[in-house]
Design a protein around this motif. Structure first.
Motif, PDB file in Angstrom:
ATOM      1  N   ARG A 107       0.830  -1.215   0.000  1.00 28.63           N
ATOM      2  CA  ARG A 107       0.000   0.000   0.000  1.00 28.63           C
ATOM      3  C   ARG A 107       0.863   1.264   0.000  1.00 28.63           C
ATOM      4  N   LEU A 108       1.895   1.270   0.856  1.00 28.07           N
ATOM      5  CA  LEU A 108       2.773   2.443   0.937  1.00 28.07           C
ATOM      6  C   LEU A 108       3.518   2.674  -0.378  1.00 28.07           C
ATOM      7  N   SER A 109       3.904   1.591  -1.034  1.00 29.39           N
ATOM      8  CA  SER A 109       4.634   1.722  -2.296  1.00 29.39           C
ATOM      9  C   SER A 109       3.741   2.279  -3.399  1.00 29.39           C
ATOM     10  N   LEU A 110       2.488   1.869  -3.423  1.00 29.69           N
ATOM     11  CA  LEU A 110       1.563   2.413  -4.426  1.00 29.69           C
ATOM     12  C   LEU A 110       1.386   3.915  -4.243  1.00 29.69           C
ATOM     13  N   VAL A 111       1.227   4.336  -2.985  1.00 27.98           N
ATOM     14  CA  VAL A 111       1.099   5.770  -2.698  1.00 27.98           C
ATOM     15  C   VAL A 111       2.399   6.497  -3.049  1.00 27.98           C
ATOM     16  N   GLY A 112       3.535   5.885  -2.669  1.00 28.04           N
ATOM     17  CA  GLY A 112       4.832   6.492  -2.962  1.00 28.04           C
ATOM     18  C   GLY A 112       5.082   6.625  -4.453  1.00 28.04           C
ATOM     19  N   ALA A 113       4.697   5.620  -5.231  1.00 28.18           N
ATOM     20  CA  ALA A 113       4.885   5.670  -6.679  1.00 28.18           C
ATOM     21  C   ALA A 113       4.074   6.808  -7.298  1.00 28.18           C
ATOM     22  N   LEU A 114       2.817   6.943  -6.882  1.00 26.03           N
ATOM     23  CA  LEU A 114       1.975   8.026  -7.410  1.00 26.03           C
ATOM     24  C   LEU A 114       2.547   9.389  -7.056  1.00 26.03           C
ATOM     25  N   ALA A 115       3.020   9.535  -5.804  1.00 23.26           N
ATOM     26  CA  ALA A 115       3.590  10.810  -5.361  1.00 23.26           C
ATOM     27  C   ALA A 115       4.861  11.143  -6.133  1.00 23.26           C
ATOM     28  N   CYS A 116       5.710  10.144  -6.376  1.00 29.23           N
ATOM     29  CA  CYS A 116       6.967  10.383  -7.091  1.00 29.23           C
ATOM     30  C   CYS A 116       6.729  10.706  -8.563  1.00 29.23           C
ATOM     31  N   ILE A 117       5.726  10.066  -9.179  1.00 33.09           N
ATOM     32  CA  ILE A 117       5.398  10.387 -10.574  1.00 33.09           C
ATOM     33  C   ILE A 117       4.894  11.826 -10.679  1.00 33.09           C
TER      34      ILE A 117
END
Length: 408
Positions: A107-117
């Protein structure tokens, strides 16, 4: 005399020395982590970080002289002290992340990926420019490089998406993942950062192969990748300059030639700590070309040891995955370690002049706050996805792909 109070205080002060404190029966969070973590992998990562500190200390005087303009603004070990501080900040993150359950990390990685994009999209607009590249966002207290932090989150997100294909074959997961990679490639190449684009694309193709994509499609993707490099050469100025310099000695080829001369100057056993002189002529001795500094001061033997350590880390993880039953965990751990090893391979290839300069750091060896923190997050995720219950028996020959909990 209150003997009970004294006994209680003695037990409290000596609890840390209790040999059974982290025994296999300890079910606390730290106790479970201690027995489930891959301690050999953790030791190899610690060894790499320790050697990186030595390398940064060797390169720091040259970097300080270059960036101080000959003044006394930077102490000789300026970058070494800063690297110690970054390690002190980053390592707790790695350990904390390695303690988390896989579903939470997903879950944290999905949020992190969206934020980084989203941050990548802002870089060309408000990003800070360094050495002709706009890859960083200035946060006031420091600079943030979204592409470095996106790498581990991208792998976990892709692993989750590709593992969904095992549950529903009709889902267009492969095509959707390709669209996401294309979007990331466009954003990263605008910085410009051709090296990171290659890493994202290569890791994605490797994960597709592990996920079971048809071999013909994989070959087609490989051909498309080669065509993409050719098109980049003709239409992407950064790629044109780098490839011309590498193949024909035109343009900016001085850096790789100088790096190769520096690396071989120390011979087999090196000139000794602090005795190197060619490192003062390197453009980025503490980051992109730190492998050459290792060669000059500690010798080709030390360079081979570093390369072998990277190989051992990759091999350790891939062998450990042979008895893993979760497709999500296999894809996540394999993607993370392939990305880690590929970045190291590209940096070392540039230093020995078998690849054009790409501005890519050597993992855990090169100086850099963003790099150290992003790598610590990535290795924390890797340690989490390679954790093993010591009481769980797995077949060393059969990998189960279907019917498992993908968030395991």
């Amino acid at each position: 005399m209150n003997t009970q109070g004294i006994t209680g205080r003695i037990k409290a002060t000596t609890a840390w020395a209790d040999p059974n404190r982290y025994g296999r029966s300890d079910r606390s969070t730290v106790g479970r982590w201690f027995w489930e973590i891959d301690r050999v992998l953790l030791f190899m990562l610690a060894l790499l970080i320790g050697f990186g500190l030595i390398a940064v200390a060797a390169a720091s005087p040259a970097a300080a002289q270059r960036y101080s303009g000959g003044s006394v603004r930077f102490a000789e070990l300026h970058y070494f002290y800063r690297q110690i501080a970054w390690i002190g900040i980053s390592l707790p993150f790695m350990i904390l992340i390695s303690m988390q359950p896989r579903d939470r990390l997903r879950r944290l990685s999905l949020v992190g990926a969206l934020a980084c994009i989203a941050a990548l999209a802002l870089v060309p607009i408000v990003g800070a420019e360094v050495n002709g590249a706009r890859r960083w966002l200035n946060l006031g207290i420091g600079q943030f490089q979204p592409s470095e932090f996106l790498k581990p989150f991208f792998v976990i997100s892709m692993a989750w998406m590709l593992s969904l294909k095992e549950r529903d074959k009709s889902l267009p997961i492969f095509a959707l993942s390709g669209v996401i990679v294309a979007l990331i490639a466009v954003l990263v190449m605008r910085q410009p950062d051709f090296g990171s684009t290659i890493i994202f694309a290569t890791v994605w193709i490797a994960m597709l192969a592990i996920a079971g994509l048809n071999m013909r499609v994989l070959l087609g993707l490989g051909v498309a990748g080669l065509v993409g490099v050719v098109l980049a050469y003709f239409f992407y100025d950064v790629a044109t300059a780098r490839i011309d310099g590498f193949l024909f000695g035109e343009g900016d080829n001085f850096q790789t030639e100088n790096a190769m001369r520096t690396l071989t100057a120390g011979g087999l056993f090196g000139m000794g700590p602090g005795a190197g002189t060619r490192k003062f002529g390197l453009p980025e001795p503490h980051t992109d070309y730190i492998f050459s500094v290792i060669g000059e001061e500690f010798g080709l033997i030390a360079c081979l040891a570093v390369a072998f350590l990277y190989l051992a880390i990759v091999a350790r993880v891939l062998i450990k995955l042979l008895d893993e039953e979760s497709s999500f965990a296999i894809l996540a751990a394999a993607g993370l370690v392939i990305q880690f090893g590929l970045q190291a391979l590209i940096n070392m290839a540039v230093n020995v002049q078998i690849a054009p300069s790409k501005g890519m750091t050597l993992p855990f060896i090169s100086y850099g706050g963003s790099s150290m923190l992003a790598l610590s997050i990535a290795m924390g995720l890797l340690l989490a996805f390679t954790r093993r219950n010591p009481y769980l028996t797995r077949s060393p020959y059969v990998v189960k792909w279907g019917g498992e909990n993908i968030a395991r």
